[in-house]
Write a protein that holds these residues in place. Structure first.
Motif, mmCIF file in Angstrom:
data_model
loop_
_atom_site.group_PDB
_atom_site.id
_atom_site.type_symbol
_atom_site.label_atom_id
_atom_site.label_comp_id
_atom_site.label_asym_id
_atom_site.label_seq_id
_atom_site.Cartn_x
_atom_site.Cartn_y
_atom_site.Cartn_z
ATOM 1 N N GLU A 58 -0.401 -12.260 -2.176
ATOM 2 C CA GLU A 58 -0.836 -10.888 -2.423
ATOM 3 C C GLU A 58 -0.026 -9.882 -1.604
ATOM 4 O O GLU A 58 0.543 -10.207 -0.560
ATOM 5 C CB GLU A 58 -2.327 -10.744 -2.088
ATOM 6 C CG GLU A 58 -3.233 -11.595 -2.951
ATOM 7 C CD GLU A 58 -4.706 -11.327 -2.664
ATOM 8 O OE1 GLU A 58 -5.014 -10.243 -2.112
ATOM 9 O OE2 GLU A 58 -5.537 -12.199 -2.990
ATOM 10 N N ARG A 59 -0.015 -8.638 -2.082
ATOM 11 C CA ARG A 59 0.517 -7.528 -1.292
ATOM 12 C C ARG A 59 -0.496 -7.178 -0.204
ATOM 13 O O ARG A 59 -1.699 -7.397 -0.370
ATOM 14 C CB ARG A 59 0.758 -6.300 -2.171
ATOM 15 C CG ARG A 59 1.800 -6.519 -3.260
ATOM 16 C CD ARG A 59 1.872 -5.314 -4.176
ATOM 17 N NE ARG A 59 2.794 -5.537 -5.280
ATOM 18 C CZ ARG A 59 4.064 -5.141 -5.293
ATOM 19 N NH1 ARG A 59 4.527 -4.463 -4.246
ATOM 20 N NH2 ARG A 59 4.841 -5.382 -6.319
ATOM 21 N N ASP A 60 -0.003 -6.605 0.912
ATOM 22 C CA ASP A 60 -0.923 -6.204 1.976
ATOM 23 C C ASP A 60 -0.409 -4.940 2.657
ATOM 24 O O ASP A 60 0.616 -4.377 2.252
ATOM 25 C CB ASP A 60 -1.113 -7.343 2.986
ATOM 26 C CG ASP A 60 0.076 -7.516 3.928
ATOM 27 O OD1 ASP A 60 1.220 -7.251 3.505
ATOM 28 O OD2 ASP A 60 -0.141 -7.926 5.075
ATOM 29 N N CYS A 70 13.264 -12.277 0.642
ATOM 30 C CA CYS A 70 13.210 -11.323 1.742
ATOM 31 C C CYS A 70 14.500 -11.250 2.556
ATOM 32 O O CYS A 70 14.585 -10.472 3.516
ATOM 33 C CB CYS A 70 12.040 -11.663 2.669
ATOM 34 S SG CYS A 70 10.441 -11.607 1.833
ATOM 35 N N LYS A 77 4.255 -12.379 5.323
ATOM 36 C CA LYS A 77 4.471 -13.717 4.756
ATOM 37 C C LYS A 77 4.822 -14.709 5.869
ATOM 38 O O LYS A 77 4.367 -15.858 5.861
ATOM 39 C CB LYS A 77 5.594 -13.682 3.726
ATOM 40 C CG LYS A 77 5.443 -12.635 2.637
ATOM 41 C CD LYS A 77 4.142 -12.740 1.858
ATOM 42 C CE LYS A 77 4.116 -11.717 0.730
ATOM 43 N NZ LYS A 77 2.811 -11.641 0.048
ATOM 44 N N HIS A 92 10.597 -5.748 3.076
ATOM 45 C CA HIS A 92 9.956 -6.426 1.946
ATOM 46 C C HIS A 92 11.020 -6.634 0.886
ATOM 47 O O HIS A 92 12.146 -6.111 0.999
ATOM 48 C CB HIS A 92 8.756 -5.622 1.408
ATOM 49 C CG HIS A 92 9.063 -4.187 1.086
ATOM 50 N ND1 HIS A 92 9.730 -3.799 -0.058
ATOM 51 C CD2 HIS A 92 8.828 -3.045 1.775
ATOM 52 C CE1 HIS A 92 9.856 -2.492 -0.085
ATOM 53 N NE2 HIS A 92 9.320 -1.997 1.023
ATOM 54 N N GLU A 113 0.680 -0.743 -0.114
ATOM 55 C CA GLU A 113 0.756 -2.190 0.007
ATOM 56 C C GLU A 113 2.058 -2.719 -0.588
ATOM 57 O O GLU A 113 2.558 -2.215 -1.599
ATOM 58 C CB GLU A 113 -0.453 -2.844 -0.669
ATOM 59 C CG GLU A 113 -1.764 -2.539 0.041
ATOM 60 C CD GLU A 113 -2.908 -3.399 -0.456
ATOM 61 O OE1 GLU A 113 -2.775 -3.996 -1.556
ATOM 62 O OE2 GLU A 113 -3.926 -3.497 0.258
ATOM 63 N N GLN A 114 2.616 -3.719 0.095
ATOM 64 C CA GLN A 114 3.860 -4.342 -0.311
ATOM 65 C C GLN A 114 3.797 -5.833 0.035
ATOM 66 O O GLN A 114 2.872 -6.280 0.715
ATOM 67 C CB GLN A 114 5.053 -3.710 0.428
ATOM 68 C CG GLN A 114 5.434 -2.322 -0.034
ATOM 69 C CD GLN A 114 6.223 -2.326 -1.338
ATOM 70 O OE1 GLN A 114 6.514 -3.385 -1.905
ATOM 71 N NE2 GLN A 114 6.556 -1.135 -1.818
ATOM 72 N N HIS A 115 4.807 -6.560 -0.398
ATOM 73 C CA HIS A 115 4.960 -7.952 0.026
ATOM 74 C C HIS A 115 5.756 -7.948 1.333
ATOM 75 O O HIS A 115 6.937 -8.322 1.368
ATOM 76 C CB HIS A 115 5.679 -8.779 -1.053
ATOM 77 C CG HIS A 115 4.875 -9.011 -2.286
ATOM 78 N ND1 HIS A 115 3.747 -9.797 -2.294
ATOM 79 C CD2 HIS A 115 5.029 -8.532 -3.553
ATOM 80 C CE1 HIS A 115 3.240 -9.827 -3.529
ATOM 81 N NE2 HIS A 115 3.993 -9.060 -4.304
ATOM 82 N N TYR A 116 5.114 -7.539 2.411
ATOM 83 C CA TYR A 116 5.822 -7.376 3.682
ATOM 84 C C TYR A 116 6.281 -8.728 4.212
ATOM 85 O O TYR A 116 5.520 -9.699 4.265
ATOM 86 C CB TYR A 116 4.928 -6.673 4.695
ATOM 87 C CG TYR A 116 4.731 -5.210 4.374
ATOM 88 C CD1 TYR A 116 5.772 -4.301 4.527
ATOM 89 C CD2 TYR A 116 3.503 -4.740 3.912
ATOM 90 C CE1 TYR A 116 5.598 -2.961 4.221
ATOM 91 C CE2 TYR A 116 3.318 -3.405 3.598
ATOM 92 C CZ TYR A 116 4.377 -2.514 3.757
ATOM 93 O OH TYR A 116 4.214 -1.197 3.449
#
Length: 606
Positions: free
Chosen positions: A403-405, A462, A421, A473, A414-417
């Motif tokens: 999920e994005r946070d 990434c 991860k 991200h 929110e992003q896929h930071y």
């Protein structure tokens, strides 16, 4: 020091030293004024808060009536402050302590200011102004058979002392917003002693100590701090700075529960234009992860156990979801209030509470498992209920990592930071370790497989060949300094991390200091912890000489008594954000430990 210089120094955050008793923290300015002290507990509405509300915030003032110069230091191996005032006609020393009892913290708050004459004569004036607790109460004075008691909502305060020249309670000349004040004057001579004490409780009876007992409390508190410091074990590079940071961190440990506050203050701005003003008197899981690592290295068993137990208990009681922070009593706070007071230097808003609560931050899972792994690897054993809870959470990580946070920096979009991860990778890596040594029973094979899947996803999505770095991200060349935390975590100690350090240095660095992420330099100052993380990451990738040189500079960036705020201006060295900031001091401590461990003899003598 002239009157105008006194006013200027009061607005400089570098001018403050901190003292504490395990329940609250007081900030003492370089002219002897206490402009921040929630009482009796750190997370109370502050009745001494001139730091945020110059007019009605309340303060405790003590200074010579003539022009003076100041030198100050902490009593060795303590959080008791000594300030020496020198005037044309004499010299006197003020010793400030939030005193502790024979068996630890007192059941009430007791600030003692002891004034010793050294030479000549020094005329002092003092004043205790009880404030409006950010415009939420109206203080008043009650006459009792034991003297005046100031009431401010549920808080009761008395001012006592010996040879301190008290006058009758007076009021300000500001009309309807007047607040009660206690005042007095006295003159020191060689070998004279004067004592002023402020005692406080909230929602309970008020104990009023005698002046002699208050005086003895200072010596007892010094002895208690030194006893604690004797238990502290660190024999390595930057020892003096590490010990002072450990003492600063100890101020933020809330002894009634074992929680660790992120900072001692609220609403000190990150952005000179306002808006980024948060209350940091809460306990972040992230901070506790770094704290547990430091406490274990220092051999401080009691604090380690109390902090870990508090966290696990809080998660169970406020679950089932893992929150990113908790109140100092272990509950999950869910409200934020804005108060109509001007703020530090007029930069608002002034808030209590923190709106980040409720965000999804995936990195918190890595922090939780890091706490438990450090605790177990130090020779401790998890209870059955905790083991079951961790197995459930590990299974949750296997599902939620995609999920994005909001990321570590609690951003609104929110992003896929990347660092989030990496935090999930760390959580599952530590879960597998705990399962292998019999501390957690669960689907270790699944956790290992999902851990490896996370690594593959990060490496594929990434890493940017253009930036030669792990980016903030996917699909960007923006950078994020929190990625540097995952050299020590073990995610990457190779060429890619080394190249990422160089990219961050070029894009986010300003000398030895570092901004948090791309673009943020337009609205805030460098983030202290990020600078230390860079030094630690350099050590982890084998660039030991660079790490040591950077660390040598960074440890000198604190103020005159070794405290760090959240941020430092690269332009003029001024402090910004809340202080003392636990994350800044933790970054100093843990970076020193990392460099000592990986650089070995190369770090000796620093």
């Amino acid at each position: 020091m002239t009157k105008s210089e006194q006013v200027a120094s009061g607005s400089d955050l570098r001018a403050y030293a901190a003292i504490g008793d395990g329940r609250t923290v007081a900030l003492i300015g370089s002219r002897g004024q206490i402009d921040w002290m929630p009482t009796p507990d750190l997370d109370e509405m502050p009745v001494f808060a001139r730091l945020l509300d110059d007019k009605t915030g309340g303060s405790i003032q003590l200074a010579p009536t003539a022009e003076f110069t100041v030198s100050r230091k902490y009593v060795d191996r303590t959080n008791v402050l000594e300030t020496t005032f020198t005037t044309e006609h004499g010299r006197a020393k003020v010793t400030d302590a939030l005193v502790t009892g024979a068996a630890g913290r007192l059941p009430w708050a007791q600030l003692v200011r002891r004034i010793d004459g050294i030479e000549g004569e020094v005329a002092f004036a003092w004043r205790v102004d009880v404030g409006t607790a950010l415009h939420t109460v109206s203080p008043w004075v009650q006459k009792t058979s034991h003297g005046d008691v100031i009431r401010a909502g549920d808080v009761s305060i008395a001012v006592i002392g010996g040879e301190h020249g008290p006058k009758s309670n007076t009021k300000h000349d500001s009309g309807a917003e007047a607040a009660p004040a206690s005042t007095g004057t006295f003159t020191t001579q060689r070998d004279s002693r004067h004592v002023i004490a402020v005692v406080a409780t909230s929602g309970e009876p008020l104990h009023i100590p005698g002046a002699e007992d208050a005086d003895r409390g200072v010596d007892r508190t010094i002895s208690n701090w030194r006893s604690w410091s004797r238990e502290f074990s660190y024999d390595g590079p930057w020892e003096r700075h590490v010990q002072r940071s450990a003492l600063a961190l100890k101020l933020l440990i809330f002894s009634p529960t074992g929680a660790i506050a992120a900072a001692a203050t609220s609403s000190l701005p990150e952005n000179p234009a306002g808006g980024k003003n948060w209350d940091y008197r809460f306990a972040w899981v992230r901070d506790l992860a770094y704290t547990a690592s430091a406490l274990v290295h220092f051999g401080l068993r009691e604090e380690t156990h109390a902090a870990v137990s508090w966290l696990l208990r809080s998660i169970r009681e406020s679950g089932p979801e893992l929150h990113i922070f908790y109140s100092l009593n272990g509950s999950a706070p869910d409200d934020t209030h804005v108060h109509e007071v001007p703020g530090w230097r007029g930069i608002g808003p002034v808030v209590t509470g923190n709106p980040a609560q409720g965000q999804l931050q995936l990195g918190v899972y890595g922090d939780l498992f890091s706490v438990c792994r450090v605790y177990v690897d130090a020779g401790n054993v998890l209870d059955i209920e905790t083991g079951r809870m961790l197995a459930v959470i590990a299974d949750r990580v296997c599902d939620v990592w995609r999920e994005r946070d909001a990321g570590m920096w609690e951003l609104p979009g929110e992003q896929h930071y990347t660092s989030s991860k990496m935090g999930c990778w760390q959580a599952l890596n530590d879960a597998v370790h705990l399962a292998e040594i019999g501390q957690v029973a669960g689907s270790a094979a699944r956790w290992a497989a999902e851990r490896d899947r996370i690594r593959e996803w990060i490496e594929a999505n990434c890493w940017s060949e253009e930036a030669r770095a792990y980016t903030m991200h996917p699909d960007t060349t923006d950078l994020d300094a929190s990625v540097l935390l995952h050299a020590p975590s073990g995610f990457d100690r190779g060429e890619r991390m080394s190249s990422t350090i160089d990219a961050i240095t070029g894009a986010l660095g300003d000398g030895s200091l570092v901004y948090r992420y791309s673009g943020v330099e337009r609205e805030e100052h460098t983030f202290v912890a990020c600078a230390f993380w860079r030094a630690g990451a350099l050590a982890c990738v084998g660039r030991h000489a660079e790490a040591i040189e950077l660390m040598d500079d960074l440890v000198t960036r604190g103020n005159d008594v070794g405290l760090f705020s959240e941020m430092i201006s690269a332009r003029d060295g001024s402090f910004w954000g809340n202080l003392p900031q636990g994350l800044s001091h933790l970054a100093l401590i843990n970076t020193a430990i990392i460099i000592r461990e990986v650089a070995g003899e190369a770090a000796d003598g620093h």
